[in-house]
Design a protein around this motif. Structure first.
Motif, mmCIF file in Angstrom:
data_model
loop_
_atom_site.group_PDB
_atom_site.id
_atom_site.type_symbol
_atom_site.label_atom_id
_atom_site.label_comp_id
_atom_site.label_asym_id
_atom_site.label_seq_id
_atom_site.Cartn_x
_atom_site.Cartn_y
_atom_site.Cartn_z
ATOM 1 N N UNK A 121 23.379 -45.312 -4.571
ATOM 2 C CA UNK A 121 23.189 -43.892 -4.858
ATOM 3 C C UNK A 121 24.000 -43.393 -6.043
ATOM 4 N N UNK A 122 24.726 -44.281 -6.712
ATOM 5 C CA UNK A 122 25.566 -43.833 -7.835
ATOM 6 C C UNK A 122 24.764 -43.549 -9.100
ATOM 7 N N UNK A 123 23.504 -44.006 -9.138
ATOM 8 C CA UNK A 123 22.645 -43.675 -10.276
ATOM 9 C C UNK A 123 22.300 -44.855 -11.171
ATOM 10 N N UNK A 124 22.628 -46.061 -10.729
ATOM 11 C CA UNK A 124 22.407 -47.258 -11.558
ATOM 12 C C UNK A 124 20.937 -47.455 -11.916
ATOM 13 N N UNK A 125 20.087 -47.472 -10.883
ATOM 14 C CA UNK A 125 18.658 -47.696 -11.147
ATOM 15 C C UNK A 125 18.066 -46.565 -11.974
ATOM 16 N N UNK A 126 18.538 -45.355 -11.703
ATOM 17 C CA UNK A 126 18.025 -44.214 -12.462
ATOM 18 C C UNK A 126 18.325 -44.385 -13.951
ATOM 19 N N UNK A 127 19.517 -44.875 -14.271
ATOM 20 C CA UNK A 127 19.858 -45.113 -15.675
ATOM 21 C C UNK A 127 18.894 -46.139 -16.276
ATOM 22 N N UNK A 128 18.688 -47.244 -15.540
ATOM 23 C CA UNK A 128 17.762 -48.276 -16.024
ATOM 24 C C UNK A 128 16.373 -47.717 -16.265
ATOM 25 N N UNK A 129 15.926 -46.908 -15.319
ATOM 26 C CA UNK A 129 14.578 -46.351 -15.422
ATOM 27 C C UNK A 129 14.452 -45.316 -16.532
ATOM 28 N N UNK A 130 15.543 -44.588 -16.778
ATOM 29 C CA UNK A 130 15.508 -43.622 -17.877
ATOM 30 C C UNK A 130 15.442 -44.359 -19.210
ATOM 31 N N UNK A 131 16.213 -45.451 -19.308
ATOM 32 C CA UNK A 131 16.234 -46.204 -20.561
ATOM 33 C C UNK A 131 14.850 -46.760 -20.861
ATOM 34 N N UNK A 132 14.210 -47.286 -19.836
ATOM 35 C CA UNK A 132 12.897 -47.897 -20.064
ATOM 36 C C UNK A 132 11.772 -46.847 -20.042
ATOM 37 N N UNK A 133 12.203 -45.615 -19.925
ATOM 38 C CA UNK A 133 11.320 -44.469 -20.015
ATOM 39 C C UNK A 133 10.269 -44.389 -18.914
ATOM 40 N N UNK B 79 11.187 -42.373 -16.688
ATOM 41 C CA UNK B 79 11.452 -40.950 -16.525
ATOM 42 C C UNK B 79 11.612 -40.297 -17.891
ATOM 43 N N UNK B 80 11.418 -39.025 -17.896
ATOM 44 C CA UNK B 80 11.742 -38.205 -19.067
ATOM 45 C C UNK B 80 13.176 -37.715 -18.860
ATOM 46 N N UNK B 81 14.138 -38.121 -19.703
ATOM 47 C CA UNK B 81 15.519 -37.687 -19.489
ATOM 48 C C UNK B 81 15.648 -36.156 -19.475
#
Ligand SMILES: Nc1ncnc2c1ncn2[C@@H]1O[C@H](COP(=O)(O)OP(=O)(O)OP(=O)(O)O)[C@@H](O)[C@H]1O
Ligand SMILES: [Mg+2]
Length: 308
Positions: free
Chosen positions: A47-59, A61-63
């Motif tokens: 829950x610290x946000x690791x996967x979210x960072x990966x997913x934002x980088x690979x787009x 998600x829209x940051x």
């Protein structure tokens, strides 16, 4: 390693609005960079946000805000089809559970060639097959494996299929999200060594995401410690292991079992509870401890943590 970093993440925020009153701040102002050929270890609890960072980088998600540049190009805004297509080849992701992302009805050859098919990266069927064979070889599988199905493989072998599928695109960056967490420790070491060998040969950069520091130590050049969407400490692997400053980093380090059973017996796990710690990540700023080492803290916290 001079020059522009391969990937630069600056003040990235990824917030998810759940209702008019509630927003999850999954990533809340995170900055780091990855250089060509480097392995960056990103660690932190669930829950610290690791996967979210990966997913934002690979787009995926829209940051919400912040900037991500890849090979000197800003990729955090709107991307056209061509830019997105380039990203989908130059960055590849390897996931935790290969079974969940390997189509069970597809043969290994078609799974590995999927990216080639989508981006039409061959001129004949034979070239496609040859490319798959070459990659199978590289990840320590054999040509005979090409016509089998995912369920006919062990966990470690399936992870090799996942790596092959990423590698065949000749990416510049691989994001490995808990790629080895589900494997036995001995198999973890094999896969880590495989990734290291491939990296030496190809100069691919690696964002290696894990929830603890044990394997990260062996693969990372630099490490970022993430907690509740904040990067609480970053440094070289040596900085983090020899001179940890943030109490959360210290607690992660204290959780690593010793290989030596005598030492393991006397290991004391240090607890860290943000809620009762008196720390407010929102008040801290990044303090540079050395050229390579920084910590998120207020002046007072930094003094208290580095005293004695
Ligand atoms: N699409 C989403 N919508 C709403 N909340 C989300 C979404 N994705 C992630 N979150 C929340 O953001 C936080 C960070 O999640 P994330 O998956 O990035 O953590 P993680 O560090 O990868 O954890 P784990 O180690 O369990 O994989 C969590 O509180 C999660 O519930
Ligand atoms: Mg995750």
């Amino acid at each position: 390693m001079a020059g522009t970093p391969l990937l630069q993440v600056t003040e990235l925020k990824q917030h998810f609005r759940m209702s008019s009153k509630y927003t999850v701040k999954a990533v809340d102002g995170v900055s780091f960079e990855i250089r060509t050929g480097e392995t960056y270890g990103l660690v932190g609890e669930s829950g610290s946000g690791k996967s979210t960072i990966g997913r934002s980088i690979i787009r995926l998600y829209e940051p919400t805000s912040g900037e991500i540049t890849f090979e000197g190009t800003d990729i955090s805004g709107n991307l056209n089809r061509k830019e997105l297509r380039l990203l989908r080849t130059k960055m590849q992701m390897i996931f935790q559970d290969p079974m969940a992302c390997l189509n069970p009805r597809k043969k290994v050859i078609d799974i590995i060639a999927q990216g080639l098919d989508i981006h039409k990266l061959y001129s004949s069927k034979q070239e496609r097959t040859e490319k798959v064979y070459r990659i199978l070889d590289k990840v320590g599988l054999s040509r005979e494996h090409a016509n089998r199905y995912p369920h006919q493989f062990s966990g470690g072998q399936r992870q090799r299929i996942g790596i092959a599928r990423a590698l065949i695109m000749e990416p510049r960056l691989i994001i490995a999200d808990e790629a080895i967490s589900a494997l036995d420790v001995s198999i973890q070491a094999q896969v880590v060594n495989l990734l290291k060998d491939i990296q030496e040969e190809t100069g691919i950069a690696l964002l290696f995401i894990a929830h603890d520091l044990s394997m990260v130590k062996y693969i990372s050049d630099r490490i970022g410690v993430l907690h509740l969407g904040h990067m609480v400490e970053t440094g070289t692997t040596q900085d983090i292991f020899d001179n940890p400053i943030h109490p959360y980093t210290k607690s992660l380090l204290s959780a690593i079992p010793h290989a030596n059973p005598v030492k393991e017996k006397s290991r004391v796990a240090i607890a860290y509870d943000y809620a009762t710690s008196g720390i407010d990540y929102g008040k801290g700023v990044q303090h540079q401890v050395s050229d390579t080492h920084s910590v998120l803290a207020t002046e007072e916290e930094l003094q208290a943590w580095t005293a004695g």
